[in-house]
Write an enzyme that holds these catalytic residues in place. Structure first.
Site, PDB file in Angstrom:
ATOM      1  N   LYS A  47       0.946  -1.238  -0.312  1.00  0.00           N
ATOM      2  CA  LYS A  47       0.456  -0.265  -0.498  1.00  0.00           C
ATOM      3  C   LYS A  47       1.470   1.320  -0.227  1.00  0.00           C
ATOM      4  O   LYS A  47       1.883   1.247   0.740  1.00  0.00           O
ATOM      5  CB  LYS A  47      -0.595  -0.461   1.138  1.00  0.00           C
ATOM      6  CG  LYS A  47      -2.202   0.950   1.367  1.00  0.00           C
ATOM      7  CD  LYS A  47      -3.289   0.305   0.549  1.00  0.00           C
ATOM      8  CE  LYS A  47      -4.002   1.587   0.615  1.00  0.00           C
ATOM      9  NZ  LYS A  47      -5.636   0.947  -0.102  1.00  0.00           N
ATOM     10  N   ASP A  81      -7.182   4.141  -4.357  1.00  0.00           N
ATOM     11  CA  ASP A  81      -8.222   4.250  -3.194  1.00  0.00           C
ATOM     12  C   ASP A  81      -8.550   5.937  -2.978  1.00  0.00           C
ATOM     13  O   ASP A  81      -8.762   6.606  -4.049  1.00  0.00           O
ATOM     14  CB  ASP A  81      -6.875   3.676  -2.006  1.00  0.00           C
ATOM     15  CG  ASP A  81      -7.320   3.407  -0.073  1.00  0.00           C
ATOM     16  OD1 ASP A  81      -7.710   2.420  -0.608  1.00  0.00           O
ATOM     17  OD2 ASP A  81      -6.695   4.374   0.009  1.00  0.00           O
ATOM     18  N   ASN A 112     -15.774   6.229  -4.381  1.00  0.00           N
ATOM     19  CA  ASN A 112     -16.560   5.029  -5.711  1.00  0.00           C
ATOM     20  C   ASN A 112     -16.429   3.853  -4.570  1.00  0.00           C
ATOM     21  O   ASN A 112     -17.997   3.660  -6.013  1.00  0.00           O
ATOM     22  CB  ASN A 112     -14.399   4.995  -6.196  1.00  0.00           C
ATOM     23  CG  ASN A 112     -14.622   3.338  -6.669  1.00  0.00           C
ATOM     24  OD1 ASN A 112     -14.352   2.394  -6.594  1.00  0.00           O
ATOM     25  ND2 ASN A 112     -15.247   3.876  -8.265  1.00  0.00           N
ATOM     26  N   SER A 168      -8.174  -6.032 -10.319  1.00  0.00           N
ATOM     27  CA  SER A 168      -7.043  -5.777 -10.364  1.00  0.00           C
ATOM     28  C   SER A 168      -6.352  -6.592 -10.773  1.00  0.00           C
ATOM     29  O   SER A 168      -5.896  -6.705 -11.690  1.00  0.00           O
ATOM     30  CB  SER A 168      -6.338  -4.228  -8.940  1.00  0.00           C
ATOM     31  OG  SER A 168      -6.880  -3.239  -9.290  1.00  0.00           O
TER      32      SER A 168
HETATM   33  N1  LIG Z   1     -12.354   2.260  -4.450  1.00  0.00           N
HETATM   34  C1  LIG Z   1     -11.623   0.533  -4.533  1.00  0.00           C
HETATM   35  O1  LIG Z   1     -11.308   0.159  -5.221  1.00  0.00           O
HETATM   36  C2  LIG Z   1     -11.160   0.212  -2.957  1.00  0.00           C
HETATM   37  C3  LIG Z   1     -11.159   1.228  -1.892  1.00  0.00           C
HETATM   38  N2  LIG Z   1     -11.361   0.424  -1.039  1.00  0.00           N
HETATM   39  C4  LIG Z   1     -11.372   1.321   0.728  1.00  0.00           C
HETATM   40  O2  LIG Z   1     -12.758   2.272   0.888  1.00  0.00           O
HETATM   41  C5  LIG Z   1     -13.081   2.984   0.922  1.00  0.00           C
HETATM   42  C6  LIG Z   1     -13.483   4.018   0.372  1.00  0.00           C
HETATM   43  O3  LIG Z   1     -12.558   4.609  -0.674  1.00  0.00           O
HETATM   44  P1  LIG Z   1     -13.235   5.131  -1.819  1.00  0.00           P
HETATM   45  O4  LIG Z   1     -14.521   4.847  -2.336  1.00  0.00           O
HETATM   46  O5  LIG Z   1     -11.857   4.906  -3.343  1.00  0.00           O
HETATM   47  O6  LIG Z   1     -12.655   6.925  -1.785  1.00  0.00           O
HETATM   48  P2  LIG Z   1     -12.621   8.207  -2.523  1.00  0.00           P
HETATM   49  O7  LIG Z   1     -11.979   8.628  -2.769  1.00  0.00           O
HETATM   50  O8  LIG Z   1     -13.644   7.947  -3.901  1.00  0.00           O
HETATM   51  O9  LIG Z   1     -13.866   7.969  -1.844  1.00  0.00           O
HETATM   52  C7  LIG Z   1     -13.528   7.945  -0.057  1.00  0.00           C
HETATM   53  C8  LIG Z   1     -15.622   8.744   0.387  1.00  0.00           C
HETATM   54  O10 LIG Z   1     -15.070   8.709   2.510  1.00  0.00           O
HETATM   55  C9  LIG Z   1     -14.809   9.575   2.715  1.00  0.00           C
HETATM   56  N3  LIG Z   1     -14.499   9.878   3.231  1.00  0.00           N
HETATM   57  C10 LIG Z   1     -12.482   9.892   3.710  1.00  0.00           C
HETATM   58  N4  LIG Z   1     -12.495  10.654   4.377  1.00  0.00           N
HETATM   59  C11 LIG Z   1     -13.038  10.632   5.457  1.00  0.00           C
HETATM   60  C12 LIG Z   1     -13.302  10.838   6.836  1.00  0.00           C
HETATM   61  N5  LIG Z   1     -11.744  11.205   7.562  1.00  0.00           N
HETATM   62  N6  LIG Z   1     -14.397  11.049   7.488  1.00  0.00           N
HETATM   63  C13 LIG Z   1     -16.234  11.421   6.968  1.00  0.00           C
HETATM   64  N7  LIG Z   1     -15.343  10.959   5.584  1.00  0.00           N
HETATM   65  C14 LIG Z   1     -14.264  10.353   4.701  1.00  0.00           C
HETATM   66  C15 LIG Z   1     -15.316  10.927   1.284  1.00  0.00           C
HETATM   67  O11 LIG Z   1     -15.272  11.931   1.708  1.00  0.00           O
HETATM   68  C16 LIG Z   1     -15.248   9.895   0.726  1.00  0.00           C
HETATM   69  O12 LIG Z   1     -17.708  10.368   0.077  1.00  0.00           O
HETATM   70  C17 LIG Z   1     -11.456   3.466   1.963  1.00  0.00           C
HETATM   71  O13 LIG Z   1     -11.332   2.650   2.899  1.00  0.00           O
HETATM   72  C18 LIG Z   1     -10.637   2.534   0.745  1.00  0.00           C
HETATM   73  O14 LIG Z   1      -9.313   2.102   1.903  1.00  0.00           O
HETATM   74  C19 LIG Z   1     -11.002  -0.848  -0.089  1.00  0.00           C
HETATM   75  C20 LIG Z   1     -10.838  -1.711  -0.873  1.00  0.00           C
HETATM   76  C21 LIG Z   1     -10.843  -1.146  -3.121  1.00  0.00           C
HETATM   77  O1  LIG Z   2      -7.071  -2.340  -6.716  1.00  0.00           O
HETATM   78  C1  LIG Z   2      -6.328  -2.752  -6.283  1.00  0.00           C
HETATM   79  O2  LIG Z   2      -4.623  -2.663  -6.237  1.00  0.00           O
HETATM   80  C2  LIG Z   2      -6.122  -1.946  -4.649  1.00  0.00           C
HETATM   81  C3  LIG Z   2      -7.061  -1.708  -3.777  1.00  0.00           C
HETATM   82  C4  LIG Z   2      -7.292  -1.411  -2.763  1.00  0.00           C
HETATM   83  O3  LIG Z   2      -6.439  -0.560  -2.178  1.00  0.00           O
HETATM   84  C5  LIG Z   2      -7.670  -2.321  -1.362  1.00  0.00           C
HETATM   85  O4  LIG Z   2      -8.296  -3.098  -1.725  1.00  0.00           O
HETATM   86  O5  LIG Z   2      -7.705  -1.827  -0.647  1.00  0.00           O
END
Ligand SMILES: NC(=O)C1=CN([C@@H]2O[C@H](COP(=O)(O)OP(=O)(O)OC[C@H]3O[C@@H](n4cnc5c(N)ncnc54)[C@H](O)[C@@H]3O)[C@@H](O)[C@H]2O)C=CC1
Ligand SMILES: O=C(O)CCC(=O)C(=O)O
Length: 444
Positions: A126, A166, A240, A376
């Site tokens: 990461k 992420d 996302n 991925s």
């Molecule tokens: N995008 C991916 O493919 C994956 C993401 N994740 C996890 O899912 C979660 C969300 O990621 P994404 O949707 O990709 O990110 P993103 O950046 O698209 O969205 C993040 C969301 O969480 C909110 N957020 C961020 N920090 C915050 C905080 N401190 N307090 C309250 N809200 C907050 C943001 O406002 C936004 O709505 C994270 O924990 C990430 O590690 C896990 C697996 C894969």
């Molecule tokens: O798609 C990837 O390689 C990473 C996704 C990711 O960061 C997660 O699973 O938390």
């Protein structure tokens, strides 16, 4: 003192200033106790747990870039290559002001077991930076991404370490980073995933984490004689993962009534309008107040509060430690049946315990959100064979992977007499494959 306790003690002393990393280690090692006890002498002699909690290596570097006023800004970049026993390091890049080495280590550690659960050959890593893309112009984001990749490109490669998105890192950022990698290294390879469709990205990767979350939730419900049809669902986040979780839940016949961002949350009793949410968040990169302004049925509230809404299923999809003990109590009092984590470690340890003790079906992030990294890995496969699969092909593979993960974690929990404990099941099933690979590869 047992081997697990010895290692936990050492981890706490050595990483005292990294609470998120300690939390992740505690969750994993506690649930591995029965597995470790069965093979304690061997694992201890081989220092297997000590090796598992120590990253292979970690990089920390300066990221200087020039803002739109001509001022030089400096951020810190990180990449932690945690474990490559079963494949090249794989895991996202987080861009958020809260990023520090402890957060990247917790995410990298979780990624080892998650990636193992996918059944695909990917190790755990990461990275990220304390850079905040919010409020920056496209040119500033490009300047940051190019500087970040100028250093990161020395340590990654299609068969070495393959970063992805992420929090804060979406298609725009991946595009700028890919361009810089190609330019410096002079090679065109699948070094990043989540790429645009015109330059090696996979169909369905954008949707994969949210869709995968719903595929595993559906399988969980089915296994308990229930379906998604007609269920009320509460989601946190508006990024996302949240957007595509909401979309798939609605396609399955459920009604999703909330979403949130870091400043406030929406309650929309008629069901979230996902096209409007996409317009506000993906296109305009605006706040949720804009969603409320355009949707008469929606109420906007400042702060946090989605867990106070009565629901059958709760899906935390924002960030770590966003669902606390009080929230868990409220969810249980309101009759929640299932909590499945779209985010990484969104539920605190005491809240998890409370939900499990009160009969809530709880699937932790390393199993429930594994669809993103699994897709991925499918993107990596397509890049290697220089082919692109259809949306339907990728989506069908994703569904099968998520159904398999559910049954693997369920079976692992049963094998150790912990039926219904999907946290233990996920940690055990994820661990077994990595541990066997590490033992087979000798002391390294
Ligand atoms: N995008 C991916 O493919 C994956 C993401 N994740 C996890 O899912 C979660 C969300 O990621 P994404 O949707 O990709 O990110 P993103 O950046 O698209 O969205 C993040 C969301 O969480 C909110 N957020 C961020 N920090 C915050 C905080 N401190 N307090 C309250 N809200 C907050 C943001 O406002 C936004 O709505 C994270 O924990 C990430 O590690 C896990 C697996 C894969
Ligand atoms: O798609 C990837 O390689 C990473 C996704 C990711 O960061 C997660 O699973 O938390």
């Amino acid at each position: 003192m047992s081997y697990v306790d010895e290692v936990l003690e050492r981890v706490k002393t050595k990483n005292a200033s990294e609470p998120e990393f300690l939390q992740a280690c505690e969750e994993v090692l506690e649930s591995l106790r029965p597995v470790i006890e069965k093979n304690e002498a061997l694992y201890k002699k081989e220092a297997l747990l000590e090796r598992l909690v120590e990253p292979d290596r970690q990089f920390k570097f300066r990221v200087p870039w020039v803002d739109d006023k001509g001022q030089v800004q400096v951020n810190t970049g990180y990449r932690v290559q945690f474990n490559n026993a079963i494949g090249p390091y794989k895991g996202g890049l987080r861009l958020h002001p809260s990023v520090n080495i402890g957060i990247i280590k917790f995410l990298g550690f979780e990624q080892i077991f998650k990636n193992s659960l996918t059944g695909l050959p990917i190790g755990g890593g990461k990275g990220g930076s304390d850079f905040d893309p919010k409020g920056k112009s496209d040119r500033e984001v490009m300047a940051f991404c190019q500087s970040f990749m100028t250093e990161l490109c020395k340590y990654i490669g299609a068969d070495v370490d393959v970063p992805a998105g992420d929090i804060g890192t979406g298609a725009r950022e991946i595009g700028y980073m890919f361009g810089q990698y190609k330019r410096i290294r002079g090679m065109y390879e699948g070094v990043l995933t989540g790429k645009g469709l015109t330059y090696g990205g996979s169909l369905a990767r954008t949707e994969a984490t949210g869709y995968g979350l719903l595929y595993i939730t559906q399988e969980l419900m089915k296994d308990h004689g229930e379906s998604m049809e007609g269920k009320t669902v509460v989601v946190s986040g508006a990024g996302n993962v949240a957007i595509y979780a909401i979309q798939k839940a609605q396609q399955m016949g459920a009604k999703v009534v909330t979403c949130s961002d870091s400043t406030g949350w929406i309650y929309d009793p008629e069901g979230i309008d996902v096209d409007l949410l996409k317009e506000v968040k993906e296109v305009k990169r605006a706040r949720l107040t804009e969603y409320a302004a355009a949707r008469p049925s929606a109420q906007y509230h400042e702060g946090r509060g989605v867990w106070s809404i009565k629901c059958d299923i709760a899906l935390p999809c924002a960030t770590q430690n966003e669902l606390h003990l009080d929230d868990a109590k409220q969810l249980v009092a309101n009759g929640v049946k299932a909590v499945c984590e779209g985010a990484n470690m969104p539920t605190t340890l005491d809240a998890t315990k409370y939900l499990q003790e009160n009969g809530v079906w709880f699937i932790c992030g390393k199993a429930a959100n594994a669809g993103g990294v699994a897709t991925s890995a499918l993107e990596m496969t397509q890049n290697s064979e220089r082919l692109s699969w259809t949306f339907e092909e990728v989506d069908a593979k994703l569904q099968q992977i998520m159904v398999n993960i559910y049954h693997n974690i369920n079976d692992a929990a049963k094998r150790y007499g912990m039926e219904g404990n999907y946290v233990a099941g996920a940690n055990i099933a994820g661990f077994e494959k990595v541990a066997n690979a590490m033992l087979a590869q000798g002391v390294c």
